[in-house]
Design a protein around this motif. Structure first.
Motif, mmCIF file in Angstrom:
data_model
loop_
_atom_site.group_PDB
_atom_site.id
_atom_site.type_symbol
_atom_site.label_atom_id
_atom_site.label_comp_id
_atom_site.label_asym_id
_atom_site.label_seq_id
_atom_site.Cartn_x
_atom_site.Cartn_y
_atom_site.Cartn_z
ATOM 1 N N LEU A 1 1.573 2.825 -3.333
ATOM 2 C CA LEU A 1 0.546 3.743 -4.333
ATOM 3 C C LEU A 1 0.774 5.135 -4.675
ATOM 4 O O LEU A 1 0.419 5.236 -5.957
ATOM 5 N N LEU B 1 -7.101 0.684 -7.028
ATOM 6 C CA LEU B 1 -5.766 0.020 -6.611
ATOM 7 C C LEU B 1 -5.700 -0.191 -5.357
ATOM 8 O O LEU B 1 -5.577 -1.318 -4.672
ATOM 9 N N ALA B 2 -5.975 0.851 -4.422
ATOM 10 C CA ALA B 2 -6.150 0.665 -3.006
ATOM 11 C C ALA B 2 -7.149 -0.308 -2.431
ATOM 12 O O ALA B 2 -6.938 -1.162 -1.632
ATOM 13 N N ALA B 3 -8.454 -0.145 -3.205
ATOM 14 C CA ALA B 3 -9.440 -1.191 -2.704
ATOM 15 C C ALA B 3 -8.886 -2.764 -2.768
ATOM 16 O O ALA B 3 -9.132 -3.607 -2.353
ATOM 17 N N SER C 1 -6.138 5.398 -8.169
ATOM 18 C CA SER C 1 -5.477 5.380 -6.882
ATOM 19 C C SER C 1 -6.584 4.761 -5.905
ATOM 20 O O SER C 1 -6.252 3.617 -5.228
ATOM 21 N N ALA C 2 -7.984 5.093 -6.017
ATOM 22 C CA ALA C 2 -8.930 4.126 -5.045
ATOM 23 C C ALA C 2 -9.223 2.931 -5.453
ATOM 24 O O ALA C 2 -9.147 1.890 -4.910
ATOM 25 N N MET D 1 -5.911 -3.821 -3.527
ATOM 26 C CA MET D 1 -4.705 -4.388 -2.467
ATOM 27 C C MET D 1 -5.558 -4.495 -0.934
ATOM 28 O O MET D 1 -5.001 -5.554 -0.508
ATOM 29 N N ASP D 2 -6.396 -3.605 -0.453
ATOM 30 C CA ASP D 2 -6.619 -3.747 0.719
ATOM 31 C C ASP D 2 -7.592 -4.981 1.122
ATOM 32 O O ASP D 2 -7.525 -5.520 2.445
ATOM 33 N N PRO E 1 0.891 -1.187 -0.026
ATOM 34 C CA PRO E 1 -0.194 0.049 -0.096
ATOM 35 C C PRO E 1 0.786 1.183 -0.017
ATOM 36 O O PRO E 1 0.395 2.292 -0.718
ATOM 37 N N GLU F 1 -7.420 9.967 -9.260
ATOM 38 C CA GLU F 1 -8.175 9.577 -7.991
ATOM 39 C C GLU F 1 -8.811 8.334 -8.113
ATOM 40 O O GLU F 1 -8.698 7.351 -7.321
ATOM 41 N N ALA G 1 -0.102 4.558 -8.669
ATOM 42 C CA ALA G 1 -1.361 4.799 -9.164
ATOM 43 C C ALA G 1 -1.161 5.698 -10.599
ATOM 44 O O ALA G 1 -1.869 5.644 -11.529
#
Length: 149
Positions: free
Chosen positions: A11, A38-40, A35-36, A42-43, A8, A32, A15
């Protein structure tokens, strides 16, 4: 060239490349959203991303999505995204990222990997074929869009 699993904390470097990857396939730039998304993934553990670094600079990534083959009764992975920055192409990042994807799938006990690439993306097709991937002709692929781009 260093190839490692993205975290994380990566990012901010990952991103913008993901945004450029989406632009390559005709989408409007949306940092945005990139990034959101990819973050989701990965999380939630919904994808595995490997990052290529050259002298500490992120120059490419590959993203795998886990799946299963009902017919094969086995785990599989979809190599969904492969991107290398234009100024780093032909330097081994693509090969290294695909090798990391294959190694990860093998370690997870997967029966295979699959991918799609654009009909006009000759460079990617040549890379995959040089690395032993074979074009599949057994099945037809269909799609149904449920959302606007």
């Amino acid at each position: 060239m260093e190839i490692r699993r993205a975290l994380p904390a990566d990012l901010p470097a990952l991103a913008p490349m993901f945004d450029r990857y989406r632009q390559f396939y005709g989408r409007a730039s949306d940092p945005e959203r990139a990034s959101a998304f990819l973050a989701a993934r990965m999380d939630r553990g919904e994808s595995v991303v490997f990052l290529a670094l050259e002298a500490g600079r992120a120059v490419g990534f590959v993203q795998l999505y886990p799946g299963f083959s009902s017919v094969g009764a086995a785990r599989t992975f979809v190599l969904n995204d492969l991107y290398v920055e234009p100024d780093a192409r032909r330097g081994g990042a693509g090969r290294g990222l695909v090798a990391a994807a294959i190694a990860h799938a093998r370690a997870a006990g997967a029966a295979g990997l699959s991918l799609q690439t654009g009909v006009g993306n000759q460079a990617a097709q040549r890379l995959y074929e040089r690395l032993g991937w074979r074009r599949q002709t057994d099945f037809l692929e269909y799609g149904l869009s449920l959302a606007e781009p």
